[in-house]
Enzyme design. Sequence first.
Site, PDB file in Angstrom:
ATOM      1  N   THR A  84       0.856  -1.189   0.000  1.00 60.46           N
ATOM      2  CA  THR A  84       0.000   0.000   0.000  1.00 60.46           C
ATOM      3  C   THR A  84       0.893   1.240   0.000  1.00 60.46           C
ATOM      4  OG1 THR A  84      -0.091   0.073   2.412  1.00 60.46           O
ATOM      5  CG2 THR A  84      -1.834  -1.183   1.306  1.00 60.46           C
ATOM      6  N   GLU A 229      -5.336  -3.446  -1.792  1.00 60.24           N
ATOM      7  CA  GLU A 229      -5.964  -4.708  -1.393  1.00 60.24           C
ATOM      8  C   GLU A 229      -7.023  -5.166  -2.399  1.00 60.24           C
ATOM      9  OE1 GLU A 229      -5.413  -2.036   0.355  1.00 60.24           O
ATOM     10  OE2 GLU A 229      -4.919  -2.450   2.444  1.00 60.24           O
ATOM     11  N   LYS A 337     -13.811  14.810  13.624  1.00 64.20           N
ATOM     12  CA  LYS A 337     -14.957  14.635  14.523  1.00 64.20           C
ATOM     13  C   LYS A 337     -15.097  15.895  15.353  1.00 64.20           C
ATOM     14  CE  LYS A 337     -14.069   9.854  14.027  1.00 64.20           C
ATOM     15  NZ  LYS A 337     -12.724   9.650  13.507  1.00 64.20           N
ATOM     16  N   TRP A 342     -19.471  14.685  12.025  1.00 62.02           N
ATOM     17  CA  TRP A 342     -18.289  14.407  11.207  1.00 62.02           C
ATOM     18  C   TRP A 342     -18.136  15.445  10.104  1.00 62.02           C
ATOM     19  CZ3 TRP A 342     -17.569   8.446  10.109  1.00 62.02           C
ATOM     20  CH2 TRP A 342     -17.390   7.803  11.339  1.00 62.02           C
TER      21      TRP A 342
HETATM   22  P1  ADP Z   1      -2.843   3.889   1.141  1.00 68.97           P
HETATM   23  O1  ADP Z   1      -4.129   3.497   1.821  1.00 68.97           O
HETATM   24  O2  ADP Z   1      -1.639   3.610   1.996  1.00 68.97           O
HETATM   25  O3  ADP Z   1      -2.873   5.271   0.528  1.00 68.97           O
HETATM   26  P2  ADP Z   1      -3.513   2.699  -1.398  1.00 68.97           P
HETATM   27  O4  ADP Z   1      -2.687   3.297  -2.486  1.00 68.97           O
HETATM   28  O5  ADP Z   1      -3.882   1.280  -1.515  1.00 68.97           O
HETATM   29  O6  ADP Z   1      -2.671   2.883  -0.093  1.00 68.97           O
HETATM   30  O7  ADP Z   1      -4.787   3.599  -1.232  1.00 68.97           O
HETATM   31  C1  ADP Z   1      -6.109   3.173  -1.056  1.00 68.97           C
HETATM   32  C2  ADP Z   1      -6.922   4.281  -0.442  1.00 68.97           C
HETATM   33  O8  ADP Z   1      -6.824   5.467  -1.248  1.00 68.97           O
HETATM   34  C3  ADP Z   1      -8.391   3.996  -0.359  1.00 68.97           C
HETATM   35  O9  ADP Z   1      -8.722   3.173   0.740  1.00 68.97           O
HETATM   36  C4  ADP Z   1      -8.955   5.403  -0.236  1.00 68.97           C
HETATM   37  O10 ADP Z   1      -8.853   5.914   1.102  1.00 68.97           O
HETATM   38  C5  ADP Z   1      -8.035   6.231  -1.105  1.00 68.97           C
HETATM   39  N1  ADP Z   1      -8.643   6.441  -2.428  1.00 68.97           N
HETATM   40  C6  ADP Z   1      -8.397   5.788  -3.577  1.00 68.97           C
HETATM   41  N2  ADP Z   1      -9.124   6.297  -4.592  1.00 68.97           N
HETATM   42  C7  ADP Z   1      -9.865   7.300  -4.073  1.00 68.97           C
HETATM   43  C8  ADP Z   1     -10.837   8.224  -4.597  1.00 68.97           C
HETATM   44  N3  ADP Z   1     -11.170   8.244  -5.873  1.00 68.97           N
HETATM   45  N4  ADP Z   1     -11.405   9.090  -3.737  1.00 68.97           N
HETATM   46  C9  ADP Z   1     -11.079   9.105  -2.431  1.00 68.97           C
HETATM   47  N5  ADP Z   1     -10.161   8.285  -1.882  1.00 68.97           N
HETATM   48  C10 ADP Z   1      -9.572   7.397  -2.682  1.00 68.97           C
END
Ligand code: ADP
Length: 448
Positions: A84, A229, A337, A342
């Site tokens: 990630t 994931e 919060k 929220w």
């Molecule tokens: P990390 O969670 O460490 O940034 P990832 O690259 O796997 O690693 O990112 C996944 C996360 O990125 C998602 O769970 C979400 O929070 C955010 N995310 C991905 N695409 C979007 C989107 N279009 N809008 C908002 N958040 C997004």
Amino acid sequence: MAWIVNHAQDEVLCFDTSFLLLVQAVHARCPTVRKWIALCDADKLPADSGIPNLLSYEAWISDQSDRYEWPSFDENAASSMCYTSGTTGKPKAALYSHRSTLLHAYASALPDVMRLSARDSVLPVVPMFHVNAWGIPYSAALTGCKLVFPGPALDGKSVYELIESEGVTFAAGVPTVWQMLLGHLQANDLKFSKLDRTVIGGAACPPAMLRAFKDQYGVQVLHGWGMTEMSPLGTLCTLKNKQLSLPNEAQLSILAKQGRAIFGVDMRIVDGKGQELPWDGKTYGDLLVKGPWVVKEYFQGEGGNPLVEGWFPTGDVATIDADGYLQITDRSKDVIKSGGEWISSIDIENIAVAHPAVAMAACIGVAHPKWDERPIVVVAKKPNTEVTKEELLQFYEGKTAKWQIPDDVVFVEAIPLGATGKILKTRLRKQLKGYVLPTAATTDRSNA
Ligand code: ADP
């Protein structure tokens, strides 16, 4: 980098020669690596690099047959692993199988997903280490489209020139990269000649960016949501037949959402007790997913079994409307919060970046004795532009509820970004340690 190599227990590490300095810096800390492979011809291998067991890619494969019979094996065998982005903590490893990768590649080429074809010229600006460049190397091979890689230069000018010179019709990247591209287009009064559509994801695409691509440059934005994931695609936003006759503004407000689940992905939103919540576009809850390309656990069982009754908890908070369009409210770690309510940091950031002088904005919660937390917005301005704190706070009036308006604006030279181009709020919070809220503003904007 060394942490990931050791965690994955990598044995052979292939690298582009542009990363030589990095490899020189980390190789001594990676005891599991038996071979370092520079992706070049034998005569281009850097001399005296100080890296033991260094080989050029061409020398490494030179003794091998140039025929390959694809073997028959268990489709569940491992095929690749990605970490990630590490936006909210240490990177976590997701191991994909041949089955999950192939199904994901089929699904991502569908007409309501990336709509890839042999007529496309595709530029993943998203790097390969970011969830296999969102699976594009696989879906591109599957459809036979032309594939263009950007190399290390991701500034607006370089990306624009590459799009034009390679006749790119489809591009994919995170919002911060597109911010630089749009900045370059606007400053130099340029247009695209062939670019038709772009997937924007990894972080929320601000509506102002969607509007600029659509209205000024005639480029269709496909807002996508996913995560490492999930290989990574979960949803992508395209209109339904019944929405085609809606006015532009109504279409834009649908297209600003993260979109509908791709066939193969199931999703639901639940409350704190795990009760499923309605798809009414208003009620928000924790987003859970499952499907053939969603992980069931992390590599080596790290962190135990994350599943909740067979569903993977995304860590995101979202709404889903009656047409199945998902909208991410926030990451549960970033949501603010305030007085029992929220505030979505994404909403606050989206308003700030709609201001013509704002290049990038990050909203974070700051501890408050009465309201628990209050939002502040950290802003990097566009070059040669001016905006004051008062003007920006004024800009929020009428665009969100009064009590959601940030208590303060902090101007910075640059907002810290991680390797995948995402805003690093963890680092920003550290940078702002010791920051104190202006008390007058906090009483003004109470929830009461
Ligand atoms: P990390 O969670 O460490 O940034 P990832 O690259 O796997 O690693 O990112 C996944 C996360 O990125 C998602 O769970 C979400 O929070 C955010 N995310 C991905 N695409 C979007 C989107 N279009 N809008 C908002 N958040 C997004």
